[in-house]
Enzyme design. Structure first.
Site, mmCIF file in Angstrom:
data_model
loop_
_atom_site.group_PDB
_atom_site.id
_atom_site.type_symbol
_atom_site.label_atom_id
_atom_site.label_comp_id
_atom_site.label_asym_id
_atom_site.label_seq_id
_atom_site.Cartn_x
_atom_site.Cartn_y
_atom_site.Cartn_z
ATOM 1 N N ASP A 1 -15.896 14.456 10.480
ATOM 2 C CA ASP A 1 -14.797 15.269 11.007
ATOM 3 C C ASP A 1 -14.013 14.514 12.081
ATOM 4 O OD1 ASP A 1 -16.789 16.714 9.697
ATOM 5 O OD2 ASP A 1 -16.380 18.544 10.810
ATOM 6 N N ASP B 1 -11.837 18.493 7.982
ATOM 7 C CA ASP B 1 -11.632 18.893 9.377
ATOM 8 C C ASP B 1 -10.819 17.845 10.132
ATOM 9 O OD1 ASP B 1 -12.880 21.269 8.956
ATOM 10 O OD2 ASP B 1 -14.431 21.005 10.474
ATOM 11 N N HIS C 1 -10.873 16.063 13.707
ATOM 12 C CA HIS C 1 -10.397 17.088 14.636
ATOM 13 C C HIS C 1 -9.322 16.613 15.621
ATOM 14 C CE1 HIS C 1 -12.542 20.591 13.410
ATOM 15 N NE2 HIS C 1 -13.737 20.049 13.546
ATOM 16 N N HIS D 1 -17.630 19.310 2.392
ATOM 17 C CA HIS D 1 -17.606 19.515 3.841
ATOM 18 C C HIS D 1 -18.809 20.315 4.320
ATOM 19 C CE1 HIS D 1 -15.904 19.809 7.838
ATOM 20 N NE2 HIS D 1 -16.119 21.111 7.822
ATOM 21 N N ASN E 1 -13.346 23.313 6.396
ATOM 22 C CA ASN E 1 -13.074 24.718 6.699
ATOM 23 C C ASN E 1 -11.857 24.892 7.598
ATOM 24 O OD1 ASN E 1 -14.962 23.577 8.736
ATOM 25 N ND2 ASN E 1 -14.797 25.587 9.698
ATOM 26 N N HIS E 2 -11.554 23.911 8.440
ATOM 27 C CA HIS E 2 -10.401 24.054 9.330
ATOM 28 C C HIS E 2 -9.083 23.867 8.589
ATOM 29 C CE1 HIS E 2 -12.226 24.659 13.337
ATOM 30 N NE2 HIS E 2 -13.292 24.182 12.710
#
Length: 436
Positions: A76, A126, A78, A263, A161-162
């Site tokens: 991830d 993500d 982010h 993920h 998921n993001h």
């Protein structure tokens, strides 16, 4: 009577394609500092790297690829551009940083090119939320995917998921800096629309205004964030310009040789439903084929969804028997590589190395962990972890341990900050190779 146009002066009707292309390039450069072609897709790049032959862009995301000579996985990101660049350098995907200074997101990032030849790299999703470099990361990863394709390699992110949350309009983990980035994008995008409209009826299709129908106020959110929320919603909702361009062609599940990349994780019902079917339906949802307000498919929503599952990534007491059964349903699969759940000990494997967890909490907004990447060679027979060498590790440890611990707790839903105050989130084997 109006004078006829001079033969040497082209009329606007002769220029719509050029005007539209110029407007798109103008917006790209204004937002990211990047120019790149738009005809190739990330999925086509991945197929090219795996087969070493030109492959036309598929209509749906790639699901199955043969083993390349070298396979790399990165967790991830982010919204943290400097730390993401550090991970890319650590994997040898982009040129190594020169000089003694800490890695940074200097202006040179926009010209970064692929340096890993035929390597196929998978990023575990993500990319969005928790940081202020979300759009720049999307642009960088797409540029590198195109650069990799030209050099016989591939970079293929998958959806996390993001990404699903943002396409669904769930912005509870967006940061003020992230909203500002989308506000800036919206200003430039409107400028691009104005350029295109100079050709009026000559453009086919007519440029679509993604801001139509998007609310201008958001009760429960501070007014200073409203423009960023509106811009983000316009960009990322189904068929939004950023969603369609950067997310719709990404797979939700990717099988490369004997490695399954997802993920969160897969359960038996997901495999029975069909991995290619999952990829196709999520792609259709992001492209807006079900309408701008369509809900995400059920298998990417909820605790046991493929982008939310933590059954095989949380802790060291996993249901190994069930994982073995799931992998047994996918011909040739030997391991499941997952992100989503922060591994405070770094990349690790459990269940006889059938569950490999690669989310190290890299982003400063979500753990500030040391960059690490997974490398798989020999058609899956050689698996190792490349970790940040001691000569660079000290640069990432300057931040207080308390702040990093608080970020980990936030991701688990124990602490909320910023826009997250509105809603609460749902909730081994290691060979280390230091690389200077």
């Amino acid at each position: 009577m109006a004078a006829a146009p001079s033969p040497s002066v082209p009329a606007c009707g002769d220029l719509p394609a050029a005007v539209s292309a110029f407007a798109d390039a103008f917006v790209d450069f204004a937002v990211s500092g990047i120019f790149f072609p738009t005809s190739s897709s990330s999925a086509a790049a991945a197929a090219s790297a795996a087969t070493s032959s030109p492959t036309p862009a598929p209509t749906t995301p790639t699901t199955f690829l043969p083993s390349p000579s070298r396979l790399v996985a990165i967790g991830d990101l982010h919204g943290d551009l400097p730390k993401s660049l550090s991970a890319l350098r650590l994997a040898g995907l982009v040129p190594a940083s020169s000089g003694p200074d800490p890695p940074s997101a200097s202006t040179s990032w926009a010209s970064t090119s692929w340096a890993a030849g035929p390597t196929l790299a998978v990023q575990l999703g993500d990319i969005l939320d928790r940081g202020g470099d979300e759009l720049r990361l999307l642009y960088l990863l797409r540029r590198l995917a195109l650069s990799a394709e030209a050099r016989g390699g591939a970079l293929l992110p998958i959806l996390g998921n993001h990404e699903v949350m943002n396409v669904s309009g769930d912005f509870r983990f967006a940061t003020p800096q992230g909203l500002q980035e989308f506000s800036a994008w919206a200003g430039w995008y409107r400028a691009g629309l104005a350029i295109k409209r100079r050709c009026g009826e000559h453009l086919d299709p007519q440029p679509r205004n993604p801001f139509l129908g998007v609310p201008k106020s958001f009760p429960g959110v501070k007014p200073e964030f409203w423009d960023g929320m509106r811009s983000r919603l316009a960009a990322l909702r189904p068929d939004g310009p950023i969603a369609r361009r950067f997310l719709a062609d990404l797979p939700t599940v990717l099988v490369v040789g004997d490695s399954v990349f997802v993920h969160g994780g897969l359960l038996e019902a997901n495999v029975e439903y069909g991995l290619e079917r999952i990829n196709a339906e999520v792609s259709e949802w992001i492209r807006g084929e079900g309408g701008e307000n369509a809900r995400a498919p059920e298998y990417v929503r909820g605790r046991d969804a493929v982008v939310w599952l933590r059954r095989f990534s949380d802790g060291f007491d996993c249901d190994c028997q069930r994982l073995e059964g799931v992998l047994g349903m996918i011909p040739g699969a030997k391991r499941m590589v997952m992100g989503h759940t922060i591994q405070t000990v770094g990349i690790n494997a459990v269940c006889g190395a059938q569950a490999v967890r690669v989310d190290v909490g890299l982003s400063k907004g979500c753990g500030n962990g040391l960059p690490e990447v997974l490398e798989i060679n020999g058609g899956g027979s050689e698996v190792r972890v490349i970790t940040t060498p001691p000569s660079e590790a000290w640069m990432y440890r300057k931040q207080e341990a308390e702040k990093a611990a608080a970020a980990v707790n936030e991701k688990r839903g124990e602490v909320k900050d910023g826009l997250a105050l509105l809603v609460r989130e749902s909730h081994g084997l290691k060979e280390v190779e230091a690389k200077a």
